[in-house]
Write a protein that holds these residues in place. Structure first.
Motif, mmCIF file in Angstrom:
data_model
loop_
_atom_site.group_PDB
_atom_site.id
_atom_site.type_symbol
_atom_site.label_atom_id
_atom_site.label_comp_id
_atom_site.label_asym_id
_atom_site.label_seq_id
_atom_site.Cartn_x
_atom_site.Cartn_y
_atom_site.Cartn_z
ATOM 1 N N PRO A 128 23.338 16.196 72.775
ATOM 2 C CA PRO A 128 22.555 16.735 71.665
ATOM 3 C C PRO A 128 21.259 17.440 72.046
ATOM 4 C CG PRO A 128 22.082 14.416 71.922
ATOM 5 C CD PRO A 128 23.111 14.768 72.975
ATOM 6 N N ALA A 129 20.821 18.265 71.079
ATOM 7 C CA ALA A 129 19.536 18.950 71.196
ATOM 8 C C ALA A 129 19.040 19.284 69.798
ATOM 9 C CB ALA A 129 19.678 20.225 72.015
ATOM 10 N N LEU A 130 17.750 19.522 69.702
ATOM 11 C CA LEU A 130 17.131 19.970 68.460
ATOM 12 C C LEU A 130 16.371 21.258 68.720
ATOM 13 C CD1 LEU A 130 15.592 16.627 67.124
ATOM 14 C CD2 LEU A 130 17.621 17.816 66.244
ATOM 15 N N ARG A 131 16.477 22.168 67.780
ATOM 16 C CA ARG A 131 15.647 23.377 67.840
ATOM 17 C C ARG A 131 14.295 23.023 67.229
ATOM 18 N NH1 ARG A 131 18.372 28.639 65.466
ATOM 19 N NH2 ARG A 131 17.880 27.585 63.525
ATOM 20 N N SER A 132 13.278 23.810 67.496
ATOM 21 C CA SER A 132 11.929 23.495 67.027
ATOM 22 C C SER A 132 11.844 23.383 65.504
ATOM 23 C CB SER A 132 10.934 24.537 67.545
ATOM 24 O OG SER A 132 11.308 25.836 67.104
ATOM 25 N N ASN A 133 12.772 24.016 64.774
ATOM 26 C CA ASN A 133 12.761 23.909 63.312
ATOM 27 C C ASN A 133 13.566 22.714 62.806
ATOM 28 O OD1 ASN A 133 15.442 24.659 63.585
ATOM 29 N ND2 ASN A 133 15.288 26.479 62.286
ATOM 30 N N GLY A 134 14.096 21.899 63.720
ATOM 31 C CA GLY A 134 14.838 20.711 63.342
ATOM 32 C C GLY A 134 16.345 20.879 63.309
ATOM 33 N N SER A 135 16.851 22.104 63.481
ATOM 34 C CA SER A 135 18.304 22.302 63.502
ATOM 35 C C SER A 135 18.894 21.576 64.697
ATOM 36 C CB SER A 135 18.650 23.792 63.614
ATOM 37 O OG SER A 135 18.202 24.497 62.482
ATOM 38 N N SER A 136 19.994 20.844 64.456
ATOM 39 C CA SER A 136 20.602 20.098 65.550
ATOM 40 C C SER A 136 21.757 20.883 66.156
ATOM 41 C CB SER A 136 21.068 18.728 65.074
ATOM 42 O OG SER A 136 22.046 18.866 64.074
ATOM 43 N N PHE A 137 21.896 20.722 67.447
ATOM 44 C CA PHE A 137 22.934 21.374 68.235
ATOM 45 C C PHE A 137 23.529 20.368 69.199
ATOM 46 C CE2 PHE A 137 20.343 24.964 66.984
ATOM 47 C CZ PHE A 137 21.253 25.994 66.802
ATOM 48 N N THR A 138 24.679 20.721 69.719
ATOM 49 C CA THR A 138 25.237 20.084 70.903
ATOM 50 C C THR A 138 25.409 21.219 71.908
ATOM 51 O OG1 THR A 138 27.525 20.490 70.271
ATOM 52 C CG2 THR A 138 26.523 18.394 69.518
ATOM 53 N N ALA A 139 25.757 20.887 73.116
ATOM 54 C CA ALA A 139 26.042 21.964 74.074
ATOM 55 C C ALA A 139 27.148 22.864 73.531
ATOM 56 C CB ALA A 139 26.430 21.382 75.429
ATOM 57 N N GLY A 140 28.133 22.267 72.877
ATOM 58 C CA GLY A 140 29.244 23.043 72.317
ATOM 59 C C GLY A 140 28.835 23.949 71.178
ATOM 60 N N THR A 141 28.024 23.432 70.249
ATOM 61 C CA THR A 141 27.612 24.299 69.134
ATOM 62 C C THR A 141 26.604 25.348 69.599
ATOM 63 O OG1 THR A 141 25.925 22.727 68.349
ATOM 64 C CG2 THR A 141 28.130 22.602 67.343
ATOM 65 N N LEU A 142 25.813 25.020 70.617
ATOM 66 C CA LEU A 142 24.916 26.024 71.182
ATOM 67 C C LEU A 142 25.728 27.182 71.760
ATOM 68 C CD1 LEU A 142 21.906 26.686 71.857
ATOM 69 C CD2 LEU A 142 22.379 25.730 74.127
ATOM 70 N N ALA A 143 26.822 26.870 72.438
ATOM 71 C CA ALA A 143 27.690 27.909 72.996
ATOM 72 C C ALA A 143 28.241 28.804 71.888
ATOM 73 C CB ALA A 143 28.829 27.284 73.794
ATOM 74 N N LEU A 144 28.687 28.195 70.786
ATOM 75 C CA LEU A 144 29.204 28.982 69.661
ATOM 76 C C LEU A 144 28.117 29.853 69.045
ATOM 77 C CD1 LEU A 144 31.415 26.333 67.839
ATOM 78 C CD2 LEU A 144 32.185 28.251 69.258
ATOM 79 N N TYR A 145 26.954 29.281 68.857
ATOM 80 C CA TYR A 145 25.816 30.010 68.285
ATOM 81 C C TYR A 145 25.470 31.222 69.152
ATOM 82 C CZ TYR A 145 21.218 30.577 66.061
ATOM 83 O OH TYR A 145 20.127 31.062 65.382
ATOM 84 N N PHE A 146 25.458 31.011 70.449
ATOM 85 C CA PHE A 146 25.169 32.053 71.433
ATOM 86 C C PHE A 146 26.226 33.154 71.359
ATOM 87 C CE2 PHE A 146 24.867 32.606 76.385
ATOM 88 C CZ PHE A 146 24.259 33.840 76.241
ATOM 89 N N VAL A 147 27.498 32.774 71.384
ATOM 90 C CA VAL A 147 28.574 33.768 71.333
ATOM 91 C C VAL A 147 28.488 34.574 70.038
ATOM 92 C CG1 VAL A 147 31.082 34.090 71.182
ATOM 93 C CG2 VAL A 147 30.126 32.571 72.909
ATOM 94 N N HIS A 148 28.196 33.894 68.924
ATOM 95 C CA HIS A 148 28.050 34.662 67.677
ATOM 96 C C HIS A 148 26.920 35.673 67.796
ATOM 97 C CE1 HIS A 148 26.047 35.620 63.864
ATOM 98 N NE2 HIS A 148 27.290 35.994 63.564
ATOM 99 N N ASP A 149 25.794 35.253 68.325
ATOM 100 C CA ASP A 149 24.638 36.145 68.417
ATOM 101 C C ASP A 149 24.981 37.414 69.190
ATOM 102 O OD1 ASP A 149 21.811 36.504 67.756
ATOM 103 O OD2 ASP A 149 21.464 36.382 69.913
ATOM 104 N N VAL A 150 25.604 37.263 70.338
ATOM 105 C CA VAL A 150 25.895 38.454 71.144
ATOM 106 C C VAL A 150 27.009 39.296 70.516
ATOM 107 C CG1 VAL A 150 24.978 37.457 73.257
ATOM 108 C CG2 VAL A 150 27.406 37.274 72.798
ATOM 109 N N ARG A 151 27.977 38.655 69.894
ATOM 110 C CA ARG A 151 29.030 39.419 69.202
ATOM 111 C C ARG A 151 28.464 40.148 67.989
ATOM 112 N NH1 ARG A 151 34.769 36.306 68.544
ATOM 113 N NH2 ARG A 151 35.463 36.536 70.690
ATOM 114 N N HIS A 152 27.599 39.473 67.248
ATOM 115 C CA HIS A 152 27.024 40.091 66.058
ATOM 116 C C HIS A 152 26.216 41.327 66.433
ATOM 117 C CE1 HIS A 152 26.092 39.694 61.733
ATOM 118 N NE2 HIS A 152 25.053 40.435 62.083
ATOM 119 N N HIS A 153 25.457 41.230 67.506
ATOM 120 C CA HIS A 153 24.665 42.388 67.924
ATOM 121 C C HIS A 153 25.550 43.494 68.495
ATOM 122 C CE1 HIS A 153 21.125 40.489 66.638
ATOM 123 N NE2 HIS A 153 20.985 39.653 67.653
#
Length: 186
Positions: free
Chosen positions: A155-180
């Protein structure tokens, strides 16, 4: 990281800040770029990142790479600089999770708009950024190939309190680069 060019390039002004909380892309498809988190396996992330790096580098070779498509919207060059820096941030965050050994870690805040202004993305050399973005995605892909088994659930938390895991961070990252990528080709 690329230094601004020495040719006079007028500051196009800031892009419209994006202060949306994009964590919803972890649970449902993005209607704009088509990213669907349910279709992305952790093992596929490194290949997806490498592919994105090649696609950004290719986009920087086009004549309009410096051109903003509208007021307040980044040019392909500025988006490529942004995703280059996103690679560094997301690689660092994954490394922080892995170093935490399963304990909750908290990410430092990162202001993408301040970074863009400070680094003067619009003044960068597209040829240099193409090399940098390819290298940044390769570094990120190598890092995202490291976790295995239960490490993806650490687990991890972003500074705004959003929670992540290594797996969800990977998905979030992939979305960001695909979206751009969608942003610079739509």
């Amino acid at each position: 990281m690329s230094e601004p060019t020495h040719e006079p390039i007028d500051d196009p002004g800031p892009a419209t800040p994006d202060d949306a909380d994009w964590t919803w892309v972890l649970t449902r498809p993005c209607p704009d770029c088509g990213f669907d988190p349910a279709t992305v396996e952790a093992a596929a992330v490194p290949a997806l990142l490498r592919d994105a790096g090649r696609r950004y580098a290719a986009r920087l070779g086009e004549d309009d790479a410096r051109t903003r498509p509208g007021e307040g919207v980044w040019s392909p060059l500025e988006y490529a600089c942004h995703v280059r820096d996103v690679c560094a941030v997301m690689t660092g965050r994954l490394e922080q999770i892995l170093a935490g050994g399963g304990e909750v870690v908290t990410f430092a805040n990162w202001d993408q708009d301040a970074t863009a202004a400070e680094r003067q993305y619009w003044r960068s050399d597209p040829d240099v950024v193409a090399l940098e973005v390819t290298a940044a995605f390769e570094t990120a892909a190598t890092a995202y190939a490291r976790p295995s088994g239960t490490e993806w659930e650490w687990p991890a938390l972003r500074s705004n309190g959003s929670s992540f895991t290594a797996g969800t961070l990977a998905l979030y990252f992939v979305h960001d680069v695909r979206h751009h990528l969608w942003d610079v080709t739509a």
